[in-house]
Design a protein around this motif. Structure first.
Motif, PDB file in Angstrom:
ATOM      1  N   LYS A 186       0.831  -1.210   0.000  1.00 44.47           N
ATOM      2  CA  LYS A 186       0.000   0.000   0.000  1.00 44.47           C
ATOM      3  C   LYS A 186       0.866   1.261   0.000  1.00 44.47           C
ATOM      4  N   ILE A 187       1.995   1.200   0.722  1.00 44.61           N
ATOM      5  CA  ILE A 187       2.912   2.334   0.754  1.00 44.61           C
ATOM      6  C   ILE A 187       3.425   2.638  -0.644  1.00 44.61           C
ATOM      7  N   GLU A 188       3.831   1.583  -1.354  1.00 48.27           N
ATOM      8  CA  GLU A 188       4.360   1.758  -2.707  1.00 48.27           C
ATOM      9  C   GLU A 188       3.296   2.317  -3.646  1.00 48.27           C
ATOM     10  N   GLU A 189       2.065   1.805  -3.515  1.00 46.83           N
ATOM     11  CA  GLU A 189       0.980   2.268  -4.384  1.00 46.83           C
ATOM     12  C   GLU A 189       0.691   3.753  -4.158  1.00 46.83           C
ATOM     13  N   ALA A 190       0.549   4.154  -2.889  1.00 52.56           N
ATOM     14  CA  ALA A 190       0.249   5.550  -2.579  1.00 52.56           C
ATOM     15  C   ALA A 190       1.395   6.458  -3.006  1.00 52.56           C
ATOM     16  N   TYR A 191       2.615   5.972  -2.837  1.00 49.25           N
ATOM     17  CA  TYR A 191       3.773   6.780  -3.215  1.00 49.25           C
ATOM     18  C   TYR A 191       3.812   7.025  -4.718  1.00 49.25           C
ATOM     19  N   GLU A 192       3.633   5.974  -5.497  1.00 48.31           N
ATOM     20  CA  GLU A 192       3.687   6.106  -6.948  1.00 48.31           C
ATOM     21  C   GLU A 192       2.600   7.047  -7.465  1.00 48.31           C
ATOM     22  N   LYS A 193       1.435   6.993  -6.841  1.00 47.65           N
ATOM     23  CA  LYS A 193       0.335   7.843  -7.297  1.00 47.65           C
ATOM     24  C   LYS A 193       0.442   9.272  -6.775  1.00 47.65           C
ATOM     25  N   GLY A 194       1.279   9.483  -5.767  1.00 47.98           N
ATOM     26  CA  GLY A 194       1.427  10.812  -5.193  1.00 47.98           C
ATOM     27  C   GLY A 194       2.544  11.635  -5.809  1.00 47.98           C
ATOM     28  N   ILE A 195       3.351  10.998  -6.654  1.00 45.74           N
ATOM     29  CA  ILE A 195       4.492  11.693  -7.255  1.00 45.74           C
ATOM     30  C   ILE A 195       4.044  12.612  -8.390  1.00 45.74           C
ATOM     31  N   ASP A 196       4.648  13.786  -8.447  1.00 41.42           N
ATOM     32  CA  ASP A 196       4.517  14.651  -9.627  1.00 41.42           C
ATOM     33  C   ASP A 196       5.682  14.340 -10.557  1.00 41.42           C
ATOM     34  N   TYR A 197       5.376  13.886 -11.766  1.00 40.41           N
ATOM     35  CA  TYR A 197       6.412  13.595 -12.759  1.00 40.41           C
ATOM     36  C   TYR A 197       6.548  14.791 -13.702  1.00 40.41           C
ATOM     37  N   VAL A 198       7.773  15.240 -13.847  1.00 39.41           N
ATOM     38  CA  VAL A 198       8.046  16.421 -14.666  1.00 39.41           C
ATOM     39  C   VAL A 198       9.044  16.049 -15.762  1.00 39.41           C
ATOM     40  N   LYS A 199       8.655  16.271 -16.997  1.00 37.87           N
ATOM     41  CA  LYS A 199       9.620  16.047 -18.075  1.00 37.87           C
ATOM     42  C   LYS A 199      10.310  17.365 -18.398  1.00 37.87           C
ATOM     43  N   VAL A 200      11.580  17.277 -18.654  1.00 40.97           N
ATOM     44  CA  VAL A 200      12.417  18.460 -18.806  1.00 40.97           C
ATOM     45  C   VAL A 200      13.050  18.475 -20.189  1.00 40.97           C
ATOM     46  N   LYS A 201      13.044  19.635 -20.803  1.00 42.91           N
ATOM     47  CA  LYS A 201      13.769  19.768 -22.062  1.00 42.91           C
ATOM     48  C   LYS A 201      14.299  21.185 -22.189  1.00 42.91           C
ATOM     49  N   SER A 202      15.261  21.373 -23.056  1.00 47.55           N
ATOM     50  CA  SER A 202      15.826  22.703 -23.294  1.00 47.55           C
ATOM     51  C   SER A 202      15.578  23.098 -24.744  1.00 47.55           C
ATOM     52  N   TYR A 203      15.542  24.405 -24.968  1.00 43.48           N
ATOM     53  CA  TYR A 203      15.277  24.930 -26.300  1.00 43.48           C
ATOM     54  C   TYR A 203      16.177  26.138 -26.515  1.00 43.48           C
ATOM     55  N   ASN A 204      16.911  26.138 -27.615  1.00 45.67           N
ATOM     56  CA  ASN A 204      17.846  27.213 -27.913  1.00 45.67           C
ATOM     57  C   ASN A 204      17.248  28.154 -28.951  1.00 45.67           C
ATOM     58  N   ALA A 205      16.796  29.322 -28.463  1.00 40.27           N
ATOM     59  CA  ALA A 205      16.228  30.333 -29.364  1.00 40.27           C
ATOM     60  C   ALA A 205      17.252  31.393 -29.730  1.00 40.27           C
ATOM     61  N   SER A 206      18.475  31.236 -29.248  1.00 44.57           N
ATOM     62  CA  SER A 206      19.522  32.219 -29.567  1.00 44.57           C
ATOM     63  C   SER A 206      20.163  31.863 -30.900  1.00 44.57           C
ATOM     64  N   ASP A 207      21.100  32.714 -31.326  1.00 53.76           N
ATOM     65  CA  ASP A 207      21.782  32.457 -32.590  1.00 53.76           C
ATOM     66  C   ASP A 207      23.160  31.833 -32.364  1.00 53.76           C
ATOM     67  N   LYS A 208      23.389  31.349 -31.141  1.00 52.87           N
ATOM     68  CA  LYS A 208      24.675  30.729 -30.810  1.00 52.87           C
ATOM     69  C   LYS A 208      24.476  29.239 -30.524  1.00 52.87           C
ATOM     70  N   VAL A 209      25.526  28.496 -30.724  1.00 53.74           N
ATOM     71  CA  VAL A 209      25.486  27.055 -30.442  1.00 53.74           C
ATOM     72  C   VAL A 209      25.765  26.826 -28.963  1.00 53.74           C
ATOM     73  N   ILE A 210      24.912  26.056 -28.295  1.00 48.72           N
ATOM     74  CA  ILE A 210      25.114  25.705 -26.890  1.00 48.72           C
ATOM     75  C   ILE A 210      26.032  24.491 -26.822  1.00 48.72           C
ATOM     76  N   PRO A 211      27.164  24.587 -26.120  1.00 46.79           N
ATOM     77  CA  PRO A 211      28.041  23.415 -25.993  1.00 46.79           C
ATOM     78  C   PRO A 211      27.278  22.242 -25.369  1.00 46.79           C
ATOM     79  N   GLN A 212      27.407  21.079 -25.964  1.00 43.41           N
ATOM     80  CA  GLN A 212      26.673  19.912 -25.473  1.00 43.41           C
ATOM     81  C   GLN A 212      26.989  19.589 -24.006  1.00 43.41           C
TER      82      GLN A 212
END
Length: 401
Positions: A186-212
């Protein structure tokens, strides 16, 4: 004052101070007893009697402990009776904890027994009860209540907060009664359902190359040392996970200044000692001292140097923003601007003339040579160190619920 008169006075002062402290403590204990703060009266009395229960001055604490114990037990048992008669299952935790307190007080007093009241020629009376069955039965009822209540909360949950509350109840239950039914699952079930999952990404709108490497560092949330129980950031979204939020790091602009060398001419003049010279008398002859020796004095000369200070300079400035989107409502939740920069500066110099005219800092500067300017990529990466810190502060401070 001699020692024979000093020590008796110090002893008298110490004794008087201890007497005042003792009177003050007993007075506070009696006040606690009179005001119904039985726990405080019990704690102070036990502490005093534990140090010396046969001390005459501690007799008053035996009386106060006897009275406080009796009144506290009566009040606590009356409260338990009321809570049980009320028939509210939410009261089981209070009942259980009250029985634990009653039992704990008995366990603390028991090692002190017997306690003799010398003026009355009797032993102090403490009506102890065996609370074992009461503790076990109230613990069982509390465990059953926690399990049922948390299970129903998981079934009817409408928000992440409901799952988290159920999780906390299951964790408490597991500590209270380890191995109770399927609490671990039950602990595992409640924990999994209580998590906020956030996907992260970056976006380069500048005119320069971002070093990897910089982009990888910025999005490496493990390196930030974040430890949020209820928020998980994924830079590589995983299949089978319903993401609640999206965080986008957008590079708005990146500006790199031209490489420049600023030049400044500094003229330094100084009077310095340059050996000695003979002192002449009014006739133009070498003056003599009283012993007939030639008189000499320091000779000073003015020296001059022209220092050419050269400063290599290059700047990088990054403007970015962090945006949070609610993926369920498709709405922008918040945006946070970030600015960061890095300045490269290297100072060196050359001189002409007499170096003795130069100060130490200029001499140190003259020992340096020009160095290669960092590349624009390196400048962007170095700016990213400050950017990482600011991004971390945003992530740590941001709360989704």
């Amino acid at each position: 004052m001699n020692l024979s008169t000093k020590f008796p006075k110090l002893l008298l002062l110490s004794s008087a101070l201890l007497f005042v402290i003792s009177c003050s403590t007993s007075k506070r204990t009696q006040e606690a007893l009179n005001s119904g703060n039985y726990a405080s009266a019990i704690n102070t009395s036990i502490t005093k009697l534990s140090s010396n229960k046969t001390k005459k001055a501690n007799q008053k604490y035996i009386y106060m402990l006897e009275e406080a114990f009796s009144k506290n037990s009566a009040r606590e048992l009356k409260d338990i009776d009321f809570l049980l008669r009320e028939g509210n299952a939410a009261n089981y935790e209070k009942v259980y904890n009250t029985y634990l307190r009653l039992n704990s007080i008995q366990d603390r007093i028991n090692p002190l027994l017997p306690l003799h009241l010398s003026e009355e020629g009797r032993k102090a009376e403490f009506s102890f009860n065996d609370y074992t069955n009461d503790i076990l039965s109230s613990k069982e009822r509390l465990s059953s209540y926690l399990y049922t209540n948390a299970t129903n909360l998981v079934k009817t949950a409408s928000t992440k907060y409901d799952f988290r509350k159920a999780y906390n109840d299951f964790v408490y239950l597991d500590k209270l009664s380890p191995g109770y039914k399927d609490t671990k699952e039950k602990i595992e079930e409640a924990y999994e359902k209580g998590i906020d999952y956030v996907k992260v990404k970056s976006y380069n709108a500048s005119d320069k190359v971002i070093p990897q490497p910089l982009e990888d560092d910025l999005l490496n949330f493990n390196a930030y040392g974040l430890n949020d129980l209820w928020t998980k950031y994924h830079t590589n979204p995983q299949k089978g996970i319903a993401y609640n939020y999206e965080m986008i790091l957008e590079f708005v602009s990146i500006n790199i200044s031209p490489e420049s060398i600023n030049q400044k001419e500094i003229i330094k003049e100084k009077e310095i000692k340059d050996g000695q010279k003979y002192v002449l008398d009014t006739n133009g002859n070498v003056a003599k001292d009283s012993l007939g020796n030639d008189i000499k004095e320091d000779k000073f000369i003015k020296v001059r140097s022209v220092f050419n200070r050269l400063a290599q300079h290059k700047e990088a400035n990054i403007t970015a923003k962090v945006s949070y989107f609610d993926l369920n409502t498709k709405q922008l939740v918040n945006t946070y601007p970030i600015t960061s920069g890095f300045i490269f500066e290297h100072v060196y110099g050359t001189y002409t003339g007499d170096k003795r005219a130069l100060d130490k800092d200029l001499m140190d500067m003259s020992r340096r040579n020009a160095i290669p300017f960092p590349t624009s990529e390196q400048m962007i990466y170095d700016s990213g160190e400050d950017l990482k810190l600011k991004l971390k502060n945003i992530v740590v401070a941001y709360k989704f619920n």
